[in-house]
Write a protein that holds these residues in place. Structure first.
Motif, mmCIF file in Angstrom:
data_model
loop_
_atom_site.group_PDB
_atom_site.id
_atom_site.type_symbol
_atom_site.label_atom_id
_atom_site.label_comp_id
_atom_site.label_asym_id
_atom_site.label_seq_id
_atom_site.Cartn_x
_atom_site.Cartn_y
_atom_site.Cartn_z
ATOM 1 N N HIS A 153 0.845 -1.201 0.000
ATOM 2 C CA HIS A 153 0.000 0.000 0.000
ATOM 3 C C HIS A 153 0.873 1.241 0.000
ATOM 4 O O HIS A 153 0.643 2.181 -0.769
ATOM 5 N N ALA A 154 1.882 1.228 0.866
ATOM 6 C CA ALA A 154 2.746 2.404 0.973
ATOM 7 C C ALA A 154 3.486 2.649 -0.329
ATOM 8 O O ALA A 154 3.785 3.787 -0.680
ATOM 9 N N ALA A 155 3.800 1.581 -1.060
ATOM 10 C CA ALA A 155 4.513 1.748 -2.321
ATOM 11 C C ALA A 155 3.549 1.875 -3.502
ATOM 12 O O ALA A 155 3.975 1.801 -4.654
ATOM 13 N N ALA A 156 2.246 2.048 -3.209
ATOM 14 C CA ALA A 156 1.219 2.233 -4.239
ATOM 15 C C ALA A 156 1.226 1.106 -5.258
ATOM 16 O O ALA A 156 1.089 1.322 -6.451
ATOM 17 N N LEU A 157 1.448 -0.104 -4.774
ATOM 18 C CA LEU A 157 1.531 -1.241 -5.675
ATOM 19 C C LEU A 157 0.473 -2.296 -5.358
ATOM 20 O O LEU A 157 0.246 -3.217 -6.138
ATOM 21 N N TRP A 158 -0.204 -2.124 -4.226
ATOM 22 C CA TRP A 158 -1.099 -3.174 -3.729
ATOM 23 C C TRP A 158 -2.169 -3.539 -4.752
ATOM 24 O O TRP A 158 -2.366 -4.712 -5.058
ATOM 25 N N ASP A 159 -2.825 -2.546 -5.299
ATOM 26 C CA ASP A 159 -3.940 -2.846 -6.197
ATOM 27 C C ASP A 159 -3.476 -3.580 -7.450
ATOM 28 O O ASP A 159 -4.218 -4.367 -8.028
ATOM 29 N N PHE A 170 9.625 -11.299 -11.284
ATOM 30 C CA PHE A 170 10.117 -10.941 -12.608
ATOM 31 C C PHE A 170 8.999 -10.725 -13.612
ATOM 32 O O PHE A 170 9.225 -10.284 -14.723
ATOM 33 N N GLY A 171 7.761 -11.057 -13.209
ATOM 34 C CA GLY A 171 6.642 -10.816 -14.108
ATOM 35 C C GLY A 171 6.164 -9.375 -14.092
ATOM 36 O O GLY A 171 5.264 -9.013 -14.849
ATOM 37 N N LEU A 172 6.753 -8.535 -13.243
ATOM 38 C CA LEU A 172 6.302 -7.144 -13.134
ATOM 39 C C LEU A 172 6.972 -6.282 -14.202
ATOM 40 O O LEU A 172 7.997 -6.646 -14.760
ATOM 41 N N SER A 173 6.368 -5.124 -14.454
ATOM 42 C CA SER A 173 7.004 -4.173 -15.378
ATOM 43 C C SER A 173 8.139 -3.463 -14.649
ATOM 44 O O SER A 173 8.276 -3.571 -13.431
ATOM 45 N N GLY A 174 8.953 -2.736 -15.425
ATOM 46 C CA GLY A 174 10.100 -2.057 -14.834
ATOM 47 C C GLY A 174 9.720 -1.134 -13.692
ATOM 48 O O GLY A 174 10.349 -1.139 -12.637
ATOM 49 N N GLY A 175 8.665 -0.330 -13.914
ATOM 50 C CA GLY A 175 8.243 0.605 -12.875
ATOM 51 C C GLY A 175 7.695 -0.121 -11.662
ATOM 52 O O GLY A 175 7.959 0.266 -10.517
ATOM 53 N N GLN A 176 6.946 -1.189 -11.921
ATOM 54 C CA GLN A 176 6.409 -1.973 -10.795
ATOM 55 C C GLN A 176 7.538 -2.613 -9.996
ATOM 56 O O GLN A 176 7.508 -2.651 -8.772
ATOM 57 N N MET A 177 8.554 -3.101 -10.728
ATOM 58 C CA MET A 177 9.692 -3.717 -10.033
ATOM 59 C C MET A 177 10.350 -2.710 -9.111
ATOM 60 O O MET A 177 10.704 -3.024 -7.978
ATOM 61 N N GLN A 178 10.508 -1.483 -9.611
ATOM 62 C CA GLN A 178 11.167 -0.489 -8.776
ATOM 63 C C GLN A 178 10.307 -0.143 -7.563
ATOM 64 O O GLN A 178 10.818 0.030 -6.463
ATOM 65 N N ARG A 179 8.988 -0.087 -7.744
ATOM 66 C CA ARG A 179 8.129 0.161 -6.579
ATOM 67 C C ARG A 179 8.149 -1.024 -5.626
ATOM 68 O O ARG A 179 8.060 -0.858 -4.404
ATOM 69 N N LEU A 180 8.297 -2.222 -6.204
ATOM 70 C CA LEU A 180 8.450 -3.397 -5.335
ATOM 71 C C LEU A 180 9.720 -3.264 -4.491
ATOM 72 O O LEU A 180 9.728 -3.572 -3.294
ATOM 73 N N CYS A 181 10.778 -2.768 -5.113
ATOM 74 C CA CYS A 181 12.026 -2.586 -4.368
ATOM 75 C C CYS A 181 11.850 -1.547 -3.269
ATOM 76 O O CYS A 181 12.437 -1.669 -2.189
ATOM 77 N N ILE A 182 11.022 -0.531 -3.554
ATOM 78 C CA ILE A 182 10.745 0.467 -2.508
ATOM 79 C C ILE A 182 9.943 -0.192 -1.389
ATOM 80 O O ILE A 182 10.239 -0.013 -0.198
#
Lengths: 275, 397
Positions: A153-159, A170-182
């Motif tokens: 939620h905090a990384a705006a990736l939950w939804d 590895f199935g995520l897009s580049g931007g999603q991966m970076q938010r996952l890292c955050i």
């Protein structure tokens, strides 16, 4: 040499002396810091700067100016490199990070880091986020589930990922991966987040999302961001430090650096005339 | 005729069962008791306790002997029954020949079989070749003990070489300070891969068999050693496996090191930045990501080890082993036993048998099995590597 007048400049809402105000203006404090690769090759020269708590501080400067090196010193990532040497000291909340009594692992547990190239682990999204808890020996499922949801939620990736938490990251897009890292960096409730050019590999839309995220995160975390992109520094940071050839040229509120730089080199750099 | 043949088969199975299982079990106990008996009888003077032990052993031997005799008699009777019937048959030329029915293994008339029966017969022969014990000094029968010996030896070798090689590679790549010494060690490892395998055999004989096996015997089997019957101090499947593990450890080290080096720096840094220790990083991220490379190295090592013969001759392979290294007798896995091996079996069939011309088809078939085994191991390596590579495919933007 850095201008001593600049380094003491303090943002109005923070104060060092009164304990009533919890936010410190010198939450991270770099003192007379010199840094050498291979024992002799000096890359940082007598740095002095204070980074305030729960604000975004941007390090800007041309490539090779030492901004990443300084960032990686804050969580001692440079320890991995053979033959490094430093002089001076860095304090976090008043404690030296080079204190031999402080374990580097416990230091890194307090500091999250986001890298230039997103580096999700070859595991599921869920396992990526709980990694820092697992290595700290926390395995209780209810706690992990809660941390995953909160961090995403905090990384705006939950939804975007809530239905595939147990699929490969590895199935995520580049931007999603970076938010996952955050999300991974904030999972274990650190105090500080270091970001090393977090958007340099992303398209403008993904960059915009991460910048929005940084605005949200600074309510909770002290953020230090290294960036090549001056518009980005202007957009996300409260304070900006300009480095050139390993020296801190100018450090002030972002507004002052971009609108009214004191140093001529700073002015040339922020107006795009060199660098 | 067919019922006679079935009876012969039944009797042969019965003899096999009696001799291998029941008599085998008694023999094993007898052997152990006999060792103690000889040891105690050779003592110039015995304490009261020793004398009592000796008496007990004599009693036990007597009991076993009385168990043994009826079984032996039964087996002998069965053998007599095998030869009591003779088969008379005439050749196309009209000559009349005769043969003991007990000597017949298969009877079939190839020219009267239709196609399907021939196919069935063909596969039956292949199956009996793979699953039976050798007969007539290895020139007839199957090669099952050799297949099983090769398999057991390869499994034991892998169990020894994997932890050893992987730990060495982790130390060299992740912990050791990269300098002159580590470079020298790497060169030494690469050279180790080029040492002729017979040299490893001699080393295995000197170090594993004589030194380690000898010491184990002295400590754990002092009586047997004194009587000149070594247990571990002679070649066996354990020492053969360890010798081959030494032979193949460079393959595993090199493959593991490369696999470790291929794990991206970003992943390592990310892990350390999460507050993981170096060992946690290796354990949770680096080793899983390096697993395909490590497995490939291991299977290549297995393929190399399975085909190796020269060192084995010195450390435990034999042309005919009466019992497998794994059987129903306690403790079930007998690491000290000598074993048979496909590679050595080929040598024995082709060059040591009384009639090597007659054994030629066996040599070819055994060679084919060995080559198939090695090819299968190599194919497995490739398949595993490809599968795991896909799973750990690196991130791409």
């Amino acid at each position: 040499m850095p201008d001593p007048a600049i380094k003491t400049a303090v943002t109005p809402q923070a104060s060092v002396t009164t304990s009533d105000v919890p936010l410190r203006a010198d939450y991270i404090s770099v003192r007379n810091f010199n840094f050498f690769y291979n024992g002799v090759h000096q890359v940082l020269f007598d740095l002095n700067l204070d980074i305030p708590e729960r604000q975004v501080t941007a390090f800007i400067g041309p490539s090779g100016c030492g901004k990443s090196t300084l960032l990686r010193n804050i969580n001692r990532m440079n320890d991995l490199i053979d033959g490094i040497r430093h002089e001076g000291d860095i304090f976090i909340d008043g404690h030296s990070i080079f204190d031999p009594d402080i374990e580097v692992i416990s230091l890194r547990k307090r500091i999250g880091m986001v890298f230039q190239k997103s580096n999700p682990f070859p595991k599921s999204i869920y396992e990526n986020i709980v990694y820092s808890l697992r290595v700290a020996g926390r395995h209780r499922k209810s706690e992990l589930d809660e941390v995953v949801e909160r961090s995403l939620h905090a990384a705006a990736l939950w939804d975007e990922v809530k239905d595939r938490l147990h699929q490969s990251a590895f199935g995520l897009s580049g931007g999603q991966m970076q938010r996952l890292c955050i999300a991974r960096a904030i999972a274990n409730q650190p105090e500080i987040i270091l970001m090393d050019e977090p958007c340099s590999a992303l398209d403008p839309i993904a960059t915009g999302k991460i910048e929005d995220l940084i605005h949200e995160l600074k309510k909770q975390f002290t953020i230090v961001i290294v960036t090549h992109n001056m518009q980005q520094a202007a957009r996300v940071s409260d304070r900006t430090a300009f480095f050139y050839l390993g020296k801190l040229i100018e450090y002030n509120s972002t507004e002052a650096i971009f609108m009214n730089p004191i140093n001529s080199q700073t002015e040339a750099y922020v107006s795009g005339r060199f660098g | 005729m067919n019922s006679q043949l079935a009876q012969v088969h039944e009797r042969r199975r019965e003899i096999h069962r009696i001799e291998r299982n029941q008599i085998g079990r008694i023999n094993e106990q007898m052997r152990r008791l006999d060792l103690d008996r000889r040891y105690l009888e050779n003592l110039s003077e015995r304490t009261v306790a020793q004398q009592m032990q000796l008496d007990r052993i004599h009693e036990r031997i007597a009991v076993l002997q009385s168990d043994f005799e009826p079984l032996a008699a039964q087996a002998a009777a069965l053998r007599r029954q095998l030869v009591e019937n003779r088969l008379e048959y005439s050749l196309a030329t009209g000559q009349v020949r005769s043969i003991t029915v007990g000597d017949l293994v298969h009877v079939y008339a190839p020219n009267q079989l239709h196609f399907l029966q021939r196919v069935v017969l063909f596969f039956q022969h292949i199956w009996s070749f793979l699953s039976e014990y050798p007969r007539e000094a290895n020139t007839e029968g199957g090669i099952w003990p050799a297949i099983f010996g090769t398999f057991i030896m390869t499994v034991l070798m892998s169990a020894a070489v994997t932890p050893f090689g992987v730990m060495a590679a982790i130390y060299l790549r992740e912990y050791a300070r990269q300098g002159l010494f580590v470079r020298a060690v790497r060169i030494a490892i690469n050279n180790l891969a080029g040492v002729p395998s017979i040299v490893f055999g001699i080393f295995g004989l000197g170090f594993f068999v004589y030194f380690m096996g000898g010491n184990i015997d002295r400590i754990f089997f002092p009586r047997a050693t004194e009587m000149g019957t070594p247990t571990f101090g002679t070649g066996g499947v354990l020492w053969a496996s360890l010798t081959l593990a030494l032979l193949t450890v460079p393959v595993v080290i090199v493959a593991t090191e490369e696999a470790l080096a291929a794990v991206s720096r970003g992943v390592r840094e990310g892990s350390l930045a999460c507050g993981a220790s170096k060992w946690q990083t290796i354990q949770y991220l680096v080793l899983p990501a390096a697993a395909p490379g490590i497995l490939t190295g291991l299977v290549l090592a297995m393929a190399r080890g399975a085909g190796e013969v020269a060192p084995l001759i010195l450390v435990g392979v034999v042309a005919f082993a009466p019992s497998l290294p794994v059987d129903g007798l306690f403790p079930f896995i007998h690491l000290e036993r000598k074993f048979m091996h496909l590679g050595f079996h080929i040598y024995d069939l082709g060059f040591q048998s009384p009639d090597s011309e007659a054994a030629q088809p066996m040599v070819f078939a055994t060679t084919l099995i060995l080559i198939l085994l090695v090819v299968a191991l190599n194919l497995a390596a490739i398949l595993i590597r490809n599968r795991l590579r896909r799973r750990y495919a690196s991130q791409a933007f």
